[in-house]
Design a protein around this motif. Sequence first.
Motif, PDB file in Angstrom:
ATOM      1  N   ILE A  72       5.636   2.857   2.070  1.00 18.94           N
ATOM      2  CA  ILE A  72       5.027   1.608   1.613  1.00 18.94           C
ATOM      3  C   ILE A  72       4.705   0.745   2.839  1.00 18.94           C
ATOM      4  O   ILE A  72       5.532   0.597   3.744  1.00 18.94           O
ATOM      5  CB  ILE A  72       5.970   0.862   0.640  1.00 18.94           C
ATOM      6  CG1 ILE A  72       6.250   1.777  -0.558  1.00 18.94           C
ATOM      7  CG2 ILE A  72       5.340  -0.466   0.181  1.00 18.94           C
ATOM      8  CD1 ILE A  72       7.246   1.219  -1.549  1.00 18.94           C
ATOM      9  N   TYR A  73       3.481   0.231   2.832  1.00 19.32           N
ATOM     10  CA  TYR A  73       3.005  -0.560   3.971  1.00 19.32           C
ATOM     11  C   TYR A  73       2.678  -1.978   3.520  1.00 19.32           C
ATOM     12  O   TYR A  73       2.142  -2.174   2.437  1.00 19.32           O
ATOM     13  CB  TYR A  73       1.748   0.081   4.571  1.00 19.32           C
ATOM     14  CG  TYR A  73       1.990   1.467   5.108  1.00 19.32           C
ATOM     15  CD1 TYR A  73       2.334   1.661   6.444  1.00 19.32           C
ATOM     16  CD2 TYR A  73       1.903   2.579   4.278  1.00 19.32           C
ATOM     17  CE1 TYR A  73       2.576   2.932   6.942  1.00 19.32           C
ATOM     18  CE2 TYR A  73       2.143   3.851   4.767  1.00 19.32           C
ATOM     19  CZ  TYR A  73       2.482   4.023   6.101  1.00 19.32           C
ATOM     20  OH  TYR A  73       2.722   5.274   6.591  1.00 19.32           O
ATOM     21  N   ASP A  74       3.003  -2.936   4.380  1.00 20.33           N
ATOM     22  CA  ASP A  74       2.684  -4.336   4.107  1.00 20.33           C
ATOM     23  C   ASP A  74       1.734  -4.825   5.199  1.00 20.33           C
ATOM     24  O   ASP A  74       2.155  -5.157   6.300  1.00 20.33           O
ATOM     25  CB  ASP A  74       3.981  -5.164   4.086  1.00 20.33           C
ATOM     26  CG  ASP A  74       3.712  -6.645   3.835  1.00 20.33           C
ATOM     27  OD1 ASP A  74       2.521  -7.027   3.748  1.00 20.33           O
ATOM     28  OD2 ASP A  74       4.683  -7.407   3.745  1.00 20.33           O
ATOM     29  N   ASN A  75       0.448  -4.829   4.879  1.00 24.56           N
ATOM     30  CA  ASN A  75      -0.562  -5.248   5.855  1.00 24.56           C
ATOM     31  C   ASN A  75      -1.024  -6.673   5.561  1.00 24.56           C
ATOM     32  O   ASN A  75      -2.180  -7.017   5.762  1.00 24.56           O
ATOM     33  CB  ASN A  75      -1.744  -4.271   5.818  1.00 24.56           C
ATOM     34  CG  ASN A  75      -2.673  -4.446   7.011  1.00 24.56           C
ATOM     35  OD1 ASN A  75      -2.311  -5.110   7.986  1.00 24.56           O
ATOM     36  ND2 ASN A  75      -3.855  -3.870   6.930  1.00 24.56           N
TER      37      ASN A  75
ATOM     38  N   TYR B  59       0.873  -1.166   0.000  1.00 22.93           N
ATOM     39  CA  TYR B  59       0.000   0.000   0.000  1.00 22.93           C
ATOM     40  C   TYR B  59       0.914   1.222   0.000  1.00 22.93           C
ATOM     41  O   TYR B  59       1.740   1.391   0.893  1.00 22.93           O
ATOM     42  CB  TYR B  59      -0.877  -0.022   1.246  1.00 22.93           C
ATOM     43  CG  TYR B  59      -1.871   1.109   1.319  1.00 22.93           C
ATOM     44  CD1 TYR B  59      -3.088   1.017   0.651  1.00 22.93           C
ATOM     45  CD2 TYR B  59      -1.602   2.254   2.055  1.00 22.93           C
ATOM     46  CE1 TYR B  59      -4.010   2.050   0.717  1.00 22.93           C
ATOM     47  CE2 TYR B  59      -2.513   3.287   2.124  1.00 22.93           C
ATOM     48  CZ  TYR B  59      -3.718   3.175   1.453  1.00 22.93           C
ATOM     49  OH  TYR B  59      -4.633   4.200   1.521  1.00 22.93           O
ATOM     50  N   VAL B  60       0.782   2.033  -1.027  1.00 19.35           N
ATOM     51  CA  VAL B  60       1.733   3.125  -1.212  1.00 19.35           C
ATOM     52  C   VAL B  60       1.072   4.460  -0.898  1.00 19.35           C
ATOM     53  O   VAL B  60      -0.022   4.754  -1.371  1.00 19.35           O
ATOM     54  CB  VAL B  60       2.264   3.134  -2.664  1.00 19.35           C
ATOM     55  CG1 VAL B  60       3.292   4.250  -2.847  1.00 19.35           C
ATOM     56  CG2 VAL B  60       2.873   1.785  -3.020  1.00 19.35           C
TER      57      VAL B  60
ATOM     58  N   ILE C   9       3.750  -1.831  10.457  1.00 14.30           N
ATOM     59  CA  ILE C   9       3.571  -2.476   9.162  1.00 14.30           C
ATOM     60  C   ILE C   9       4.152  -1.676   8.006  1.00 14.30           C
ATOM     61  O   ILE C   9       4.054  -2.081   6.859  1.00 14.30           O
ATOM     62  CB  ILE C   9       2.095  -2.865   8.883  1.00 14.30           C
ATOM     63  CG1 ILE C   9       1.224  -1.627   8.804  1.00 14.30           C
ATOM     64  CG2 ILE C   9       1.582  -3.842   9.921  1.00 14.30           C
ATOM     65  CD1 ILE C   9      -0.168  -1.949   8.251  1.00 14.30           C
ATOM     66  N   CYS C  10       4.748  -0.541   8.314  1.00 16.85           N
ATOM     67  CA  CYS C  10       5.459   0.177   7.262  1.00 16.85           C
ATOM     68  C   CYS C  10       6.657  -0.689   6.872  1.00 16.85           C
ATOM     69  O   CYS C  10       7.326  -1.274   7.731  1.00 16.85           O
ATOM     70  CB  CYS C  10       5.944   1.527   7.777  1.00 16.85           C
ATOM     71  SG  CYS C  10       6.822   2.468   6.524  1.00 16.85           S
ATOM     72  N   SER C  11       6.901  -0.824   5.563  1.00 17.85           N
ATOM     73  CA  SER C  11       8.018  -1.663   5.156  1.00 17.85           C
ATOM     74  C   SER C  11       9.140  -0.855   4.502  1.00 17.85           C
ATOM     75  O   SER C  11      10.292  -1.237   4.582  1.00 17.85           O
ATOM     76  CB  SER C  11       7.536  -2.776   4.220  1.00 17.85           C
ATOM     77  OG  SER C  11       6.806  -2.229   3.151  1.00 17.85           O
TER      78      SER C  11
END
Lengths: 601, 205
Positions: free
Chosen positions: A378-381, A303-304, A327-329
């Motif tokens: 960028i988030y990785d949920n 998710y950007v 969850i921010c990557s």
Amino acid sequence: MRHTVSLLVPMAVSAGMALLTGRAQAASVVTYAEHIAPIVHTKCSGCHHPGQAGPFSLLNYEDVSKRALTIEAVLQQDYMPPWPPADGDARFAHDRRLSAEQKFQFLAWIAAECPEGDLSKAPDPPEFPDGWMLGTPDLVASMQDAYQVPADGPDIYRNFVIPLDLAEDKWIKAIELRPRARSVVHHALYFVVNSDAARERDAADPEVGFRGMGVPIRERIGGYVPGTIPQRLPEDLAYPLPAHTDLVLQTHFHPLGKREEEQLTIGLYFADRPPEQELLSIQVPPNFGRGAGIDIPAGESRYVVTDEYTLPVDVTGYLISGHAHYICSEMRMVARLPDGTEKRLLGIDDWDLGWQGEYLFDEPVRLPAGTSLHTTLIYDNSEDNPENPFSPPRRVRWGEQSTDEMGSMTLLAVTDDAASNATIKRSYRVKSLETARNVVERGEGRERIREEIQKRFGTLDGALFSRLDSNGDGALERSEVPEKSRSKAFQWFDHDDDGRISRDEIEAILGRRPPAEPTGDPVAETGDDARLRSEVIRQLRESDGALFKQLDKNRDGHLIRSEIPERFRGKIFDRFDVDGDGHVSPQEWEAVQSAAKQERD
Amino acid sequence: MTRLKRLALPGLLLMMLGVVTTGGEPSPRLTSLFADPAWTLVDIEGQSHRPWEDSTVKAAVLVFISTDCPIANYYHPTLRKLQEEFAGQGITWYFVHADPGLTEERARKHAADYSLKAPVLLDREHRLARAATATKTPQAAVIRPGGAVAYLGRIDDTYVGYGKKRARPTRLDLRDALAAVAAGQPVTTPRTESVGCFIPFSRQR
């Protein structure tokens, strides 16, 4: 397989070393005394000595050789020495990484089974002063009480007030944190907060410190992560520390198997005089990402969120940092110069909230007017992200709890003169307001209030309303609302400040429809919203800049409800108190005002 | 000063074989030590323990720990809860320090700091670690009477890697293994990869 790799790599490295050094038996040449000790002393011992954050000492041959295999693993994975920034176009001071050659030497030495060399010729381990690293501080202050850190359980975030009792304004050059139980303190961020607000918030929580922020932050002035070497700000730069403020330390604890007691002490080093130029905090997106569209669907693996801000004047950047939660990557800030060139200022490819440093540029970075500061978060949920606090994943939105998300990057910079300083501040306020407006337009603020209400009152359905409305007149009077929730309820619902909460007022806040699933598009504005906004703007046009000062009777720089004339009260808090903390800060005030002006022009 | 050496290559290969075997519990290969019915352990207080003396014992658990590995220390509260959960089910616990330089006194202080509730052993020459093919701390070896290592690996999957930690574990590997052993069942996942600090093996045997 991993074992094979770990064997082969050092072998290849040894071979590489042989070529590099031009000697036939490179492996036997790399010794602790000659090659490894200097690396360990400059890159490891700073944290790995008694009383510091490292869990064990790395000072001598025995310390290092005993842990050779662990060291090999952490070097190969780039876990140690810890250094999150990726290579970019800016170099940073105090870079903790080993050079490629140092890493080769270290791995070759381990592969060769840790030859000692002539230990009598090894350099002595560095001496670490057991006092303060930068000499005696100008002010030493501590938490009033100790906080009990439990032996186990998830990580803990808690805020602690360090009362300062400052009668006059000060300027901070450097800060050193001294935890009592350093190994459980993972990191701490330092905030400057008005003493009254900080202490009131602290008192409201029965335990030592408090959860969540919920107080207006006046300045963020850096922080501590393991490996932080206290440093003086360059040139004449200094952080402002106004009179009647306290420090609030947002602290992250790692429970480590046994109970610990923590009472943080801080040493402050002051400048002799105020700096010529103010160190400006240019946060993109502003407000730690509130209003930037951080609303991450459950399961979304990439998710950007992007945002940019164009500098209206030339600036010189000195420090840069980023902030986000679990969850921010990835995050990066790129400067796009007017001539089309790009400068990658800071990129973190594997964001870890445990290592959020503030990085000092080796050389100050000059950025001309017209440069766009572009942030990508960028988030990785997804379920595959082990750091996801929820399993199964849940929708995650902007918020102050560590299981909510935030996201922003901050460039600390100065302008060339006072006029440029004023220009950029005005321009940044507009930027900040545009973002804040999204909160209203996307309904982000309303959703959070709705959740707060659910926490406080359970569901606010028709039955509850009827039960409370004991005289059955279709509106709630003050006496009909339980005392403990009275002031919050009226703050949230009583829009027209007539001392009664009507069903309509509740509906206006809660929305007539159930919360929409996030679509990425702003939620369409309802007729109510539009009417409210035009009313606020009309009232603003009648006011002028001096009004804030006039209203701020206790001169704490913030407006509280009792300071605002009744006829403005409800709407002012609705529209000006952007972060919903019950205070209107000067930034919030000016942001809304300049937007109103813009709209008029 | 002890000079420490990497494991010899043949030993490493054997270890790898042990690690990749996943189909059922491996036969006791290096476990003659554990197979001895008179297997005796002496703890830091000088007390002797013979795990197989008691015929109701279903397994001995050797938990390889260290005084200064943060990952190993993190697990003590979890291990204490497991000890409580399996109390009275024929599981007997031992904490093993495989550190050649560790003194009884330091181990005693560590045991008090972390409230360890089982005998603490010093495995300075790595006899236990080699027999169990343990390589890291924390790592648990669940040994059945007769010497079979029914489980070797992590306690749970809280740690995904160095500095990578879940809010809560999704797999409770040691707990599952103990439940199987206590119920007289085979362990479904007898080997898992541990995250932690390497045991400092020396070449001397």
